[in-house]
Design a protein around this motif. Structure first.
Motif, mmCIF file in Angstrom:
data_model
loop_
_atom_site.group_PDB
_atom_site.id
_atom_site.type_symbol
_atom_site.label_atom_id
_atom_site.label_comp_id
_atom_site.label_asym_id
_atom_site.label_seq_id
_atom_site.Cartn_x
_atom_site.Cartn_y
_atom_site.Cartn_z
ATOM 1 N N TYR A 195 50.266 49.755 36.348
ATOM 2 C CA TYR A 195 49.044 49.733 37.157
ATOM 3 C C TYR A 195 47.927 50.462 36.439
ATOM 4 O O TYR A 195 48.136 51.184 35.463
ATOM 5 N N TYR A 196 46.705 50.257 36.935
ATOM 6 C CA TYR A 196 45.587 51.100 36.546
ATOM 7 C C TYR A 196 44.915 51.605 37.819
ATOM 8 O O TYR A 196 45.067 51.011 38.894
ATOM 9 N N THR A 197 44.207 52.709 37.700
ATOM 10 C CA THR A 197 43.571 53.322 38.861
ATOM 11 C C THR A 197 42.182 52.729 39.074
ATOM 12 O O THR A 197 41.386 52.615 38.146
ATOM 13 N N VAL A 198 41.893 52.356 40.316
ATOM 14 C CA VAL A 198 40.604 51.794 40.707
ATOM 15 C C VAL A 198 39.717 52.920 41.230
ATOM 16 O O VAL A 198 40.201 53.863 41.869
ATOM 17 N N ASP A 199 38.421 52.828 40.970
ATOM 18 C CA ASP A 199 37.482 53.836 41.446
ATOM 19 C C ASP A 199 37.350 53.743 42.961
ATOM 20 O O ASP A 199 36.804 52.765 43.481
ATOM 21 N N PRO A 200 37.808 54.742 43.741
ATOM 22 C CA PRO A 200 37.710 54.664 45.206
ATOM 23 C C PRO A 200 36.292 54.847 45.716
ATOM 24 O O PRO A 200 36.033 54.661 46.911
ATOM 25 N N LEU A 201 35.349 55.198 44.839
ATOM 26 C CA LEU A 201 33.953 55.332 45.231
ATOM 27 C C LEU A 201 33.203 54.005 45.120
ATOM 28 O O LEU A 201 32.025 53.935 45.473
ATOM 29 N N ALA A 202 33.871 52.976 44.620
ATOM 30 C CA ALA A 202 33.225 51.680 44.417
ATOM 31 C C ALA A 202 33.854 50.603 45.296
ATOM 32 O O ALA A 202 33.970 49.445 44.896
ATOM 33 N N GLY B 156 37.254 49.750 32.087
ATOM 34 C CA GLY B 156 36.005 50.477 32.285
ATOM 35 C C GLY B 156 35.036 49.771 33.214
ATOM 36 O O GLY B 156 35.387 49.306 34.294
ATOM 37 N N VAL B 157 33.780 49.664 32.761
ATOM 38 C CA VAL B 157 32.710 49.130 33.601
ATOM 39 C C VAL B 157 32.924 47.663 33.956
ATOM 40 O O VAL B 157 32.348 47.170 34.927
ATOM 41 N N SER B 158 33.768 46.960 33.220
ATOM 42 C CA SER B 158 34.012 45.554 33.538
ATOM 43 C C SER B 158 34.793 45.393 34.833
ATOM 44 O O SER B 158 34.887 44.283 35.371
ATOM 45 N N LYS B 159 35.357 46.483 35.370
ATOM 46 C CA LYS B 159 36.124 46.458 36.612
ATOM 47 C C LYS B 159 35.573 47.406 37.677
ATOM 48 O O LYS B 159 35.645 47.130 38.877
ATOM 49 N N ASP B 160 35.050 48.534 37.278
ATOM 50 C CA ASP B 160 34.781 49.619 38.216
ATOM 51 C C ASP B 160 33.539 49.452 39.076
ATOM 52 O O ASP B 160 33.256 50.291 39.912
ATOM 53 N N THR C 230 35.237 46.817 44.058
ATOM 54 C CA THR C 230 36.521 46.286 44.509
ATOM 55 C C THR C 230 36.393 46.091 46.011
ATOM 56 O O THR C 230 36.117 47.046 46.742
ATOM 57 N N THR C 231 36.568 44.859 46.478
ATOM 58 C CA THR C 231 36.343 44.561 47.891
ATOM 59 C C THR C 231 37.657 44.514 48.655
ATOM 60 O O THR C 231 38.615 43.876 48.219
ATOM 61 N N LEU C 232 37.681 45.179 49.823
ATOM 62 C CA LEU C 232 38.835 45.166 50.719
ATOM 63 C C LEU C 232 38.403 44.604 52.068
ATOM 64 O O LEU C 232 37.295 44.857 52.527
ATOM 65 N N GLY C 233 39.311 43.874 52.727
ATOM 66 C CA GLY C 233 38.992 43.384 54.060
ATOM 67 C C GLY C 233 39.639 42.028 54.340
ATOM 68 O O GLY C 233 40.493 41.588 53.581
ATOM 69 N N PRO C 234 39.231 41.336 55.397
ATOM 70 C CA PRO C 234 38.245 41.795 56.375
ATOM 71 C C PRO C 234 38.792 42.813 57.352
ATOM 72 O O PRO C 234 38.049 43.527 57.999
ATOM 73 N N CYS C 235 40.129 42.867 57.441
ATOM 74 C CA CYS C 235 40.764 43.780 58.387
ATOM 75 C C CYS C 235 42.027 44.347 57.750
ATOM 76 O O CYS C 235 42.444 43.935 56.670
ATOM 77 N N LEU C 236 42.617 45.294 58.441
ATOM 78 C CA LEU C 236 43.898 45.881 58.034
ATOM 79 C C LEU C 236 44.913 45.494 59.105
ATOM 80 O O LEU C 236 44.806 45.918 60.259
#
Length: 319
Positions: free
Chosen positions: A137-144, A213-217, A220-226
């Motif tokens: 895995y790689y870590t995704v920026d949780p601020l984005a 890097g910037v090509s991913k960060d 990252t879209t999550l949704g529409p619901c959980l």
């Protein structure tokens, strides 16, 4: 339950979807003194007691807390998750993507076919056997983190924006050294993830070996619901689709996963543990990108990712 985060009075609130997702029960308004409804993360961290209280409110349907689902601004279910890991639970897509990246890199050579063969022989564009042995895995920026109906703008100097069709599991409680047979019980629920990529930047950065890097960060879209785990009897039998401007470009299934979310949770728990609210993303299903379909997104395009039992995640590319 089908849970959402939405914006009201300038702050995030937690809701439950009713009436085939046309009505929202504002859990925060229905029980204003209950700390578990102050945010989605608080609800997850509250454990079974909080979920049981939410289920009671859903059954009661207090009329003063009911809202038209179209009248509110939906947000990512977890606007600021404590951690996001994008995994290679699907590996079939990775092999095809690496070959296509090698072909693109070789295209500028005097003899593209020879350059392609040389790149493939070097091993950098061949899927490493370790991908089949463990969850990488790689870590995704949780601020984005972005949400449903957000407009997605590529990073500066990027010309080739792409979608990636993925499913994500949200961890429901803290744990360490979790036995593989118990790991599935740590899943709170599931959502859809669009792991946006700037392909032209990604291809350049891959040549450096330092990461996406910037090509991913940038988003990252999550949704529409959980959707809580009890609403998804078999998370490994879900059809996944992607459409651009109504045209279906991608079709896959969670049945093609090489690794399960439970395997990922068990593995991650052995080093540092897992935590309530962290998001584990599957990686891209086979055919799950415009890159696979030979389609470049254009400004104004509408991208819809749909997964059985979860719903449809919709975003527009910035003009």
């Amino acid at each position: 339950m089908r849970l959402i985060t939405f914006l009201a009075d300038g702050r995030h609130r937690v809701g439950a979807l009713l009436d085939e997702d046309t009505t929202v029960l504002d859990l925060t308004a229905a029980a204003p003194d209950r700390p578990e409804f102050r945010s989605m993360l608080a609800l997850i961290e509250s454990g079974p007691a909080g979920s049981a209280r939410a289920a009671e409110l859903v059954a009661d349907r207090p009329s003063t807390a009911l809202i038209d689902a179209k009248a509110i601004r939906w947000c990512a279910p977890l606007p600021r998750p404590p951690r996001v890991r994008d995994c290679a639970l699907f590996t079939e897509h990775l092999s095809a993507a690496l070959r296509e990246m090698a072909r693109r890199q070789a295209a500028a050579a005097d003899d593209p076919d020879a350059a392609f063969d040389q790149l493939m022989a070097g091993g950098r564009f061949t899927l490493h056997p370790l991908f089949a042995e463990r969850v990488l895995y790689y870590t995704v920026d949780p601020l984005a983190i972005s949400g449903p109906d957000d407009t997605i703008a590529p990073p500066e100097d990027a010309a080739e924006l792409d979608y990636e069709l993925e499913i994500a599991a949200v961890v429901g409680r803290n744990g360490s050294d979790i036995a593989p047979g118990d790991a599935g019980g740590y899943i709170f629920g599931y959502t859809i993830c669009n792991d946006w990529s700037a392909r032209d930047l990604q291809l350049k950065l891959m040549q450096t070996g330092v990461g996406a890097g910037v090509s991913k960060d940038f988003s990252t879209t999550l949704g529409p619901c959980l959707v809580t785990a009890d609403e998804v009897p078999d998370p490994y039998a879900l059809t996944m689709r992607a459409r651009v401007n109504g045209e279906q470009l991608s079709l896959g299934s969670t049945a093609s996963m090489t690794h399960t979310f439970a395997e990922a949770i068990a593995q991650f728990s052995r080093v540092g543990g897992v935590y309530a609210g962290e998001v584990i993303v599957s990686g891209t299903v086979a055919s799950g990108t415009g890159f696979d379909a030979g389609r470049h997104l254009k400004p104004g395009d509408v991208v819809e990712l749909e997964i059985d039992r979860i719903g449809t995640l919709r975003n527009r590319v910035a003009l």
